[in-house]
Each structure stands twice: as structure tokens, then as C-alpha cells.
Design an enzyme around this catalytic site. Structure first.
Site, PDB file in Angstrom:
ATOM      1  N   ASN A  35     -14.550  29.132  -7.180  1.00 26.54           N
ATOM      2  CA  ASN A  35     -13.319  29.923  -7.004  1.00 26.54           C
ATOM      3  C   ASN A  35     -12.446  29.875  -8.256  1.00 26.54           C
ATOM      4  OD1 ASN A  35     -12.144  27.414  -6.945  1.00 26.54           O
ATOM      5  ND2 ASN A  35     -11.277  27.595  -4.898  1.00 26.54           N
ATOM      6  N   TYR A 146      -7.944  11.922  -2.007  1.00 29.74           N
ATOM      7  CA  TYR A 146      -9.137  12.495  -2.667  1.00 29.74           C
ATOM      8  C   TYR A 146     -10.385  11.707  -2.253  1.00 29.74           C
ATOM      9  CZ  TYR A 146     -12.823  12.952  -6.084  1.00 29.74           C
ATOM     10  OH  TYR A 146     -14.066  13.093  -6.654  1.00 29.74           O
ATOM     11  N   ASN A 175     -18.223   7.095 -13.250  1.00 33.18           N
ATOM     12  CA  ASN A 175     -17.402   7.875 -14.206  1.00 33.18           C
ATOM     13  C   ASN A 175     -18.294   8.715 -15.116  1.00 33.18           C
ATOM     14  OD1 ASN A 175     -15.856   5.428 -13.304  1.00 33.18           O
ATOM     15  ND2 ASN A 175     -14.234   6.529 -14.374  1.00 33.18           N
TER      16      ASN A 175
HETATM   17  N1  UDP Z   1      -7.211   5.161 -18.507  1.00 36.85           N
HETATM   18  C1  UDP Z   1      -6.433   4.802 -19.588  1.00 36.85           C
HETATM   19  N2  UDP Z   1      -5.494   5.702 -20.039  1.00 36.85           N
HETATM   20  C2  UDP Z   1      -5.319   6.910 -19.487  1.00 36.85           C
HETATM   21  C3  UDP Z   1      -6.132   7.286 -18.383  1.00 36.85           C
HETATM   22  C4  UDP Z   1      -7.063   6.380 -17.920  1.00 36.85           C
HETATM   23  O1  UDP Z   1      -6.549   3.694 -20.126  1.00 36.85           O
HETATM   24  O2  UDP Z   1      -4.433   7.668 -19.953  1.00 36.85           O
HETATM   25  C5  UDP Z   1      -8.208   4.192 -17.995  1.00 36.85           C
HETATM   26  C6  UDP Z   1      -7.999   3.830 -16.521  1.00 36.85           C
HETATM   27  O3  UDP Z   1      -7.175   2.684 -16.403  1.00 36.85           O
HETATM   28  C7  UDP Z   1      -9.410   3.531 -16.051  1.00 36.85           C
HETATM   29  C8  UDP Z   1     -10.298   4.360 -16.959  1.00 36.85           C
HETATM   30  O4  UDP Z   1      -9.475   4.790 -18.050  1.00 36.85           O
HETATM   31  O5  UDP Z   1      -9.724   2.181 -16.269  1.00 36.85           O
HETATM   32  C9  UDP Z   1     -10.890   5.573 -16.277  1.00 36.85           C
HETATM   33  O6  UDP Z   1      -9.849   6.306 -15.693  1.00 36.85           O
HETATM   34  P1  UDP Z   1     -10.140   7.698 -14.988  1.00 36.85           P
HETATM   35  O7  UDP Z   1      -8.843   8.172 -14.426  1.00 36.85           O
HETATM   36  O8  UDP Z   1     -10.896   8.573 -15.916  1.00 36.85           O
HETATM   37  O9  UDP Z   1     -11.164   7.301 -13.838  1.00 36.85           O
HETATM   38  P2  UDP Z   1     -11.036   6.255 -12.606  1.00 36.85           P
HETATM   39  O10 UDP Z   1      -9.846   5.381 -12.837  1.00 36.85           O
HETATM   40  O11 UDP Z   1     -10.907   7.111 -11.408  1.00 36.85           O
HETATM   41  O12 UDP Z   1     -12.286   5.466 -12.647  1.00 36.85           O
END
Ligand code: UDP
Length: 332
Positions: A35, A146, A175
Site C-alpha cells: 500500500n 508492535y 536485526n
Molecule cells: N541505537 C542507538 N542509537 C540510535 C538508535 C538505536 O545506539 O539512535 C541502538 C539501540 O540501543 C539498539 C540497537 O541500536 O541497541 C538497535 O536498535 P534498533 O532500534 O535498530 O533495533 P532494536 O532495538 O529493535 O533491536
């Protein structure tokens, strides 16, 4: 996987568009439903002229999608709303897209008699797990809407196997990173945030002390897991998809190169994500091929993709994540 017609929901998104590339390369006919709420037409721009590809702008939760499943052998369901903060602020649209949408795609797949239904599930269902590497048997502990919607959607997928015998495989992705990782307006995955900061010559906003680790898996390896799952004879399976390792944010910063500014740790974030991949390696003989270092180098080759991405600063991140702290923090 026998050559045939495949359908990819969310085919204009980050992982979906890489999957479309692979399916076209392998000789399949590909039907995309997107979409374009977060998917981008540009992600398919380089294959738009391919006569084996048809792209349909539609909401997966609507019954209009049914005719598109005619003659489809393999369904890859990747369409979903992502990101944590907007899911906390407005759970309704997340439920609609991720749960009602999955139900509609399951029903369309069942009526079309598809050979295999491969679903994009999420490691976020583990929340902050007790065990590392985390096996599929770890208890589900979604920490925000989510994650909840992705887990509920996965339950529907399992149930459609149990009740209707639909041959399903759900892949719990950790990730995923690579070119075209999402750059919608909302504050999201770390690669998009850091790459734009690098382009702008601004410091990387490292959460906490940056020692937290993530199981970063390169997108083409993840795509390979989807294709291998579709080619299998499995049904009712749930498998982790991970890299076999976990890498700190400080290591990522070292590989990208640039100055750093630290921002506060967010509530409910795991210090580590690390998939136990023994199930997928034994059932599908799947193993990732691209190392974290090589993957980061490949992403840097495509850094211009993030030119138009929003530039995040400590202040704008504090504002964007206010509800995260408000609803998940200790002072609730
Ligand atoms: N992270 C960071 N700075 C940012 C965004 C994310 O250091 O501006 C770190 C966050 O603490 C995490 C990792 O990057 O350990 C991955 O974050 P993301 O949001 O991509 O995925 P998720 O936390 O959902 O695994």
C-alpha cells in the site's frame, strides 16, 4: 524452489524488495502487494520494467486482494507496520495492518490452495529474554504493541496450519540490515539513523554506553532463508533467522567511523539480542554467508540511499521517544 508464481506482500519495503530481486533472478513470476504507506516505489524502480513482475497498490486487509492470489504457488507475507513509538501512540492501525492484514492474507492463501506460506515474524516477541542464544521455545513477552501484533499474527499463522492444513513457516527475524533499510519519517532502526548522521557529518547518537549487542543479519541472507523455507516441505514451523553472532553498537560505530554523542537508554530494550539458529540450520540447512563487517561495507557502498532520510539529533530523538519513556519507563 520450482519456478512458479510467487506473491510478496510488502514487496516495496526493505526486505520485501530484496526478496523480489531474488525471486526475479531465480526466474519466478512475482506479484507484489504494497500500500506504499512505508514501502517505497523506488525500492522496485530498477525492476519495474520486468515483465514477470506486477505491482498492485492495495491494503492487505481488504478483500480486494483475493483475485491476485489466483495461480500463486508461494506466498511471502512481509507487509506490516513497524517501529515501536507509533505503535504505542496508535495501536489501532498496527492491529489493522499486522493482525487483520495477516488474517486476510492467510484466508486468500488458503482459498487459492498455495503450496507454502512464509511469514515474516519478529524476534521482538521475546522481549527481554532469559536465555542467550535465544531458542524458539523462549516464552513470548512482547513489550509494546508492535511486538504484540507480530506475535498475535504469528499465532494466526500457526492456527491456519493447525485448522486448515495450510503449509506455513514463520521466520522470526532478528536485526536485519542492508541497503534500502527503512527510512520513513518515524525514528526507527539504527542503520538508517546512523547513515544519515554520517552523511550529514553529525555525531552518531549512541544509546547508553553502546556496549549493547544485536544479532545483525544481512538482508540477502535473510532473503535466502525465505526462499529456502518456501522450497521446503515444512508446515506449522517457527524458526529464528539470525547471523550466528551479536555485535555491539560501539563496533558498528567503529566500522562506520565518526564522532559519537550518547543518549539515554530506553526502557524495555534488551542489552543483547542473539538468535539460537540450531533449528533453522538443521531443518533448512540454512546458514548466513555475509559477515557483519562485509555487510557494513556493502551498506556504505549504498550510503547515498539515505540522503533524503530524516536527520536525528539528541533533541529530536528525545521528543520522538517521549511516549516510549512515558509508557514503558519506571515512573508510570
Ligand atoms: N541505537 C542507538 N542509537 C540510535 C538508535 C538505536 O545506539 O539512535 C541502538 C539501540 O540501543 C539498539 C540497537 O541500536 O541497541 C538497535 O536498535 P534498533 O532500534 O535498530 O533495533 P532494536 O532495538 O529493535 O533491536
Amino acid at each position: 524452489m520450482a519456478i512458479g508464481k510467487c506473491l510478496v506482500t510488502g514487496g516495496a519495503g526493505f526486505i520485501g524488495s530484496h526478496l523480489v530481486d531474488r525471486l526475479l533472478e531465480d526466474g519466478h513470476q512475482v506479484v507484489v502487494i504494497d500500500n506504499f504507506s512505508t514501502g517505497r516505489p523506488e525500492n522496485l524502480g530498477h525492476v519495474a520494467d520486468n515483465r514477470r513482475l506486477s505491482i498492485h497498490q492495495a491494503d492487505i486487509a481488504s478483500s480486494d486482494i483475493r483475485p491476485l492470489f489466483e495461480g500463486v504457488r508461494h506466498v511471502f507475507h512481509l507487509a506490516a507496520l513497524a517501529d515501536i513509538v507509533p505503535s504505542i501512540q496508535q495501536a489501532g492501525p498496527y492491529h489493522h495492518a499486522n493482525v487483520n492484514g495477516t488474517l486476510a492474507v492467510l484466508e486468500a492463501s488458503r482459498h487459492a490452495g498455495v503450496e507454502r506460506f512464509v511469514c515474516a515474524s519478529s524476534s521482538s516477541c521475546y522481549g527481554v529474554p532469559d536465555v542467550y542464544p535465544t531458542p524458539e521455545s523462549a516464552p513470548p513477552r512482547p513489550m509494546y504493541p508492535y511486538a504484540l501484533t507480530k506475535w498475535v499474527a504469528e499465532c494466526y499463522v500457526q492456527h491456519w496450519h493447525q485448522t486448515y492444513g495450510l503449509p506455513t513457516v514463520s521466520l522470526r527475524m532478528f536485526n536485519v540490515f542492508g541497503p534500502r533499510s527503512r527510512t520513513s519519517g518515524t525514528y526507527g532502526a539504527v542503520f538508517g539513523v546512523f547513515l544519515k548522521q554520517k552523511l550529514a557529518g553529525k555525531p552518531f547518537t549512541v544509546v547508553g554506553d553502546g556496549s549493547q549487542t544485536r544479532d545483525f543479519t544481512y538482508v540477502t541472507d535473510v532473503v535466502d532463508a525465505f526462499v529456502t523455507a518456501a522450497a521446503s516441505q515444512l508446515g506449522g514451523e517457527i524458526m529464528n533467522v539470525g547471523s550466528g553472532g551479536h555485535y555491539s553498537i560501539n563496533r558498528l560505530v567503529e566500522l562506520l567511523g565518526g564522532p559519537v554523542v550518547h543518549i539515554p537508554k530506553r526502557p524495555g530494550e534488551p542489552d543483547c539480542t542473539f538468535a539460537d539458529t540450531s533449528r533453522i540450520s538443521s531443518l533448512l540447512k540454512w546458514t548466513p554467508r555475509i559477515s557483519f563487517e562485509d555487510g557494513v561495507a556493502l551498506v556504505l557502498e549504498h550510503i547515498d540511499y539515505w540522503k533524503e532520510a530524516p536527520l536525528w539529533t539528541p533533541d529530536s530523538i528525545a521528543e520522538a521517544t517521549a511516549d516510549w519513556f512515558k509508557f514503558l519507563g519506571d515512573d508510570r
